[in-house]
Scaffold this motif. Structure first.
Motif, PDB file in Angstrom:
ATOM      1  N   ASP A 407       0.777  -1.254   0.058  1.00 10.35           N
ATOM      2  CA  ASP A 407      -0.108  -0.145  -0.121  1.00 10.35           C
ATOM      3  C   ASP A 407       0.902   1.370   0.019  1.00 10.35           C
ATOM      4  O   ASP A 407       1.807   1.388   0.582  1.00 10.35           O
ATOM      5  N   GLU A 408       0.302   2.309  -0.776  1.00 11.21           N
ATOM      6  CA  GLU A 408       1.256   3.598  -0.619  1.00 11.21           C
ATOM      7  C   GLU A 408       0.794   4.443   0.475  1.00 11.21           C
ATOM      8  O   GLU A 408      -0.466   4.500   0.563  1.00 11.21           O
ATOM      9  N   ARG A 409       1.667   4.833   1.114  1.00  8.44           N
ATOM     10  CA  ARG A 409       1.239   5.569   2.461  1.00  8.44           C
ATOM     11  C   ARG A 409       1.785   7.096   2.038  1.00  8.44           C
ATOM     12  O   ARG A 409       2.564   7.511   1.417  1.00  8.44           O
ATOM     13  N   GLN A 410       0.967   8.089   2.577  1.00  5.47           N
ATOM     14  CA  GLN A 410       1.168   9.523   2.183  1.00  5.47           C
ATOM     15  C   GLN A 410       0.660  10.159   3.520  1.00  5.47           C
ATOM     16  O   GLN A 410      -0.566  10.093   4.071  1.00  5.47           O
ATOM     17  N   ALA A 411       1.408  11.249   3.709  1.00  4.20           N
ATOM     18  CA  ALA A 411       1.049  12.285   4.878  1.00  4.20           C
ATOM     19  C   ALA A 411       1.275  13.574   4.472  1.00  4.20           C
ATOM     20  O   ALA A 411       2.276  13.872   3.711  1.00  4.20           O
ATOM     21  N   THR A 432       4.924  13.382   2.603  1.00  8.12           N
ATOM     22  CA  THR A 432       5.985  12.557   3.118  1.00  8.12           C
ATOM     23  C   THR A 432       5.063  11.140   2.277  1.00  8.12           C
ATOM     24  O   THR A 432       4.111  10.967   2.531  1.00  8.12           O
ATOM     25  N   ILE A 433       5.799  10.547   1.496  1.00 12.98           N
ATOM     26  CA  ILE A 433       5.244   9.437   0.608  1.00 12.98           C
ATOM     27  C   ILE A 433       6.134   8.209   1.019  1.00 12.98           C
ATOM     28  O   ILE A 433       7.368   8.336   0.949  1.00 12.98           O
ATOM     29  N   ARG A 434       5.421   7.090   1.335  1.00 12.43           N
ATOM     30  CA  ARG A 434       6.286   5.947   1.519  1.00 12.43           C
ATOM     31  C   ARG A 434       5.572   4.883   0.584  1.00 12.43           C
ATOM     32  O   ARG A 434       4.413   4.852   0.234  1.00 12.43           O
ATOM     33  N   ASN A 435       6.367   4.029  -0.228  1.00 14.27           N
ATOM     34  CA  ASN A 435       5.920   3.091  -1.009  1.00 14.27           C
ATOM     35  C   ASN A 435       5.219   3.855  -2.184  1.00 14.27           C
ATOM     36  O   ASN A 435       4.481   3.193  -2.864  1.00 14.27           O
ATOM     37  N   HIS A 436       6.039   4.615  -2.800  1.00 16.88           N
ATOM     38  CA  HIS A 436       5.711   5.304  -4.062  1.00 16.88           C
ATOM     39  C   HIS A 436       5.560   4.704  -5.284  1.00 16.88           C
ATOM     40  O   HIS A 436       6.614   3.987  -5.588  1.00 16.88           O
ATOM     41  N   VAL A 437       4.823   4.507  -5.994  1.00  8.22           N
ATOM     42  CA  VAL A 437       4.492   3.729  -7.170  1.00  8.22           C
ATOM     43  C   VAL A 437       4.505   4.906  -8.353  1.00  8.22           C
ATOM     44  O   VAL A 437       3.912   5.833  -8.374  1.00  8.22           O
ATOM     45  N   TYR A 438       5.399   4.273  -9.262  1.00  5.26           N
ATOM     46  CA  TYR A 438       5.718   5.313 -10.503  1.00  5.26           C
ATOM     47  C   TYR A 438       6.019   4.494 -11.509  1.00  5.26           C
ATOM     48  O   TYR A 438       6.224   3.184 -11.734  1.00  5.26           O
ATOM     49  N   ILE A 439       5.887   4.854 -12.934  1.00  8.76           N
ATOM     50  CA  ILE A 439       6.275   4.377 -14.320  1.00  8.76           C
ATOM     51  C   ILE A 439       7.561   4.507 -14.367  1.00  8.76           C
ATOM     52  O   ILE A 439       8.159   5.857 -14.810  1.00  8.76           O
ATOM     53  N   GLY A 440       8.435   3.714 -14.601  1.00 13.48           N
ATOM     54  CA  GLY A 440       9.850   3.674 -14.546  1.00 13.48           C
ATOM     55  C   GLY A 440      10.265   3.838 -16.063  1.00 13.48           C
ATOM     56  O   GLY A 440       9.336   3.842 -16.827  1.00 13.48           O
ATOM     57  N   PHE A 441      11.551   4.418 -16.526  1.00 15.67           N
ATOM     58  CA  PHE A 441      11.806   4.737 -17.858  1.00 15.67           C
ATOM     59  C   PHE A 441      11.548   3.506 -18.927  1.00 15.67           C
ATOM     60  O   PHE A 441      11.393   3.869 -19.944  1.00 15.67           O
TER      61      PHE A 441
END
Length: 601
Positions: A407-411, A432-441
């Motif tokens: 799970d992505e966490r954000q405060a 503050t973001i933990r477990n950030h999901v992104y699209i890689g190169f």
């Protein structure tokens, strides 16, 4: 325009009670019709109707499960049940006389013409019933090869309101077909066009080389929404919403498109299999203690339960289902001048999103500052969110993944100071973001399990002296992991104008505005997934540090407004580097025109 905003637990609607000025406002009509007018810093593919990316982190919204519609948020009026993921605020009306509004904007001609037609019609039947409809049609041929798009959307809405009972609902549809070119293969056609003129004065932008030809994305979304509330000593509410999305990625030149992607996950006859779809049904039931129903009740309390049912389909999967049940509540005080607050929370107790929660809160107060009344507000947010379904699982011809993301966490904690008398607003906060999901190169989703901090400060100021006016805004932001979360350090907007009346019935605003963002390695738009992916570390392409300057003349004559504007004026006298996203340039210098007429009868 006067507005009355009714805020149920499970959504936000803006209810217009006086509609005579329901348009873009007397000032700044031209800018409001441009894509750039929808935010201080947005990136897009260069023409109206194309996918968009918000450069300001604090303005980004929580991703849909159907991620392919995320770049189209500005054009889709969506009703999302979670208040912090609301994609748009659907309008409902309450007007004493029928109201009609028509707006038409366009620029260029023939092969490069871009035009947009918007219409609204609404009327009341007595004091209780209102019905209406609105439509939005875009036909943009684009200034570059395979850069055109066409979209049409409409919404039919109605409401029934009494002292004890309120019901509102709408049906909406959205359809987009966009030609994908993957961007220019050689950016020097923009930055150094003299290399390719061979003695000619100019080269036609329709002849610039692009990565793709005859490639198309089609996105459809339909929505049905109905809500009702019964008011007595307590308020009983129910909301039903149904949303269905479909996407089709296809081409008439399969071999040429295959050459753009190194991996294939399906046989040579499977181009039409790239058709992901999703649907969702939300039912929310609420029980509220209404603020002020007794003199001693100084706040409102609400409890609610929401049931979600979602279905997904794609190439190798016809019917994946997810279910979730949320329990939540809200404690709010919206009346009063010196202290108001709103706290809301929800948690998934049963289902596929077990453990997902959202907590939001804000507080506002007024106090004197240097002899002027000032308003100070504080905001906070804490959430733990399951990554979107199609970020976890997806299969198509060119991309396939099956991810077990945490799970992505954000405060977030921030505050805003506003001084109405001086038209000043200052906001600052930290995410503050933990477990950030992104699209890689490579175009595939990935997750960073550490922490990322994003600092953001924003200052907005307006000034008026006689016929002279100026509006300005500046944003400074920084991410601790800027390679995983690239952001421009500086975004700014300036609008300088004069506002005069040549004759008593005609208002004229003359001026110019400037949009600017500092240079950074912006994400690249990937047509095969309609997502924005990071660039490779070895050869990133930076964009920015080029002002978009528009000069305009806005006219207001009774119930008619029109404008004439020059767009991208700086490209005529500065070294041209007007890329909105890597390999996607803005429209070159053009004249733009617009007309808006409204009728109250």
């Amino acid at each position: 325009m006067m507005k009355r905003v009714w805020i149920p637990l499970f959504g936000v609607w803006t209810i217009v009670t006086q509609i005579t000025a329901q348009d873009t406002g007397r000032l700044n009509f031209a800018n409001s019709t441009f894509v750039e007018g929808q935010g201080i810093a947005v990136g897009y593919l260069g023409n109206m109707g194309s996918p968009m990316h918000n450069r300001v982190f604090s303005e980004r919204k929580e991703s849909r499960d159907f991620i392919f519609a995320d770049p189209l948020d500005y054009y889709i009026t969506s009703f999302i049940t979670n208040s912090d993921t609301l994609q748009g605020k659907p309008y409902f009306f309450d007007t004493k006389i029928p109201y009609t509004q028509l707006a038409y904007t366009f620029h260029s001609g023939d092969r490069k013409k871009e035009e947009r037609l918007k219409g609204l019609l609404t009327w009341n039947f007595g004091k209780r019933i209102n019905v209406g409809g609105e439509t939005d049609y875009i036909y943009s041929r684009g200034h570059y090869p395979s850069n055109g798009n066409k979209s049409v959307s409409y919404r039919l809405f109605g409401s029934y309101v009494t002292d004890k009972y309120q019901a509102r609902g709408y049906v909406s549809n959205y359809y987009l077909i966009t030609a994908e070119n993957g961007g220019l293969t050689d950016d020097t056609y923009i930055t150094d066009p003299s290399r390719f003129t061979d003695g000619r004065r100019t080269i036609d932008s329709k002849a610039f080389p692009v990565r793709m030809q005859d490639v198309f994305n089609t996105v459809r979304e339909k929505q049905y929404h109905f809500s009702q509330q019964y008011h007595s000593l307590v308020s009983l509410g129910h909301t039903f919403s149904y949303t269905a999305d479909r996407r089709h990625f296809t081409t008439a030149s399969l071999d040429a498109l295959d050459a753009c992607y190194p991996k294939k996950y399906a046989s040579s006859d499977s181009a039409l299999h790239d058709r992901p779809s999703s649907s969702s049904i939300h039912n929310t039931f609420s029980l509220s203690l209404v603020e002020g129903f007794r003199d001693w009740v100084k706040f409102g309390l609400t409890a609610f339960v929401r049931f979600e049912r979602r279905r997904y389909a794609m190439a190798d999967m016809r019917d994946a289902k997810e279910f979730s049940t949320y329990l939540g509540g809200q404690w709010a005080k919206r009346r009063g001048r010196f202290l108001t607050y709103n706290a809301r929370g929800e948690v998934c107790l049963v289902g596929d999103d077990l453990g997902e929660f959202r907590l939001t809160g804000d507080m506002r107060t007024a106090f004197p500052l240097w002899g002027k009344e000032a308003f100070l507000s504080a905001e906070a947010c804490l959430k733990n969110v399951t990554p979107a379904f199609f970020l976890r699982r997806y299969r198509s011809r060119y991309f396939a993944w099956d991810n077990a993301f945490d799970d992505e966490r954000q405060a977030y904690v921030g505050g805003t100071l506003r001084i109405a008398a001086t038209s000043s607003r200052l906001n600052a906060g930290i995410h503050t973001i933990r477990n950030h999901v992104y699209i890689g190169f490579s175009g595939y989703p990935d997750q960073y399990t550490g922490n990322i901090q994003v600092l953001c400060a924003r200052l907005a100021q307006s000034f008026r002296a006689g016929i002279f006016g100026w509006d300005g805004e500046i944003i400074v932001q920084h991410a601790s992991k800027d390679r995983l979360l690239p952001l421009p350090l500086l975004c700014a907007y300036s609008n300088t104008y004069i506002d005069v009346k040549p004759v008593p019935v005609l208002s004229l605003q003359l001026g110019f505005d400037v949009h600017y963002f500092s240079r950074y390695d912006a994400p690249y738009y990937e047509p095969a997934t309609m997502t924005f992916r990071l660039q490779a570390d070895d050869a990133p392409v930076a964009v920015g540090d080029f002002p978009l300057v528009n000069a305009y003349a806005n006219f207001h004559l009774k119930q008619t407004r029109f404008f004439i504007s020059t767009y991208n004026l700086a490209s005529l006298f500065l070294s041209p580097d007007y890329f909105s996203l890597p390999h996607y340039p803005l429209t070159p210098f053009v004249f733009k025109f617009g007309l808006l007429v409204h009728f109250n009868d």
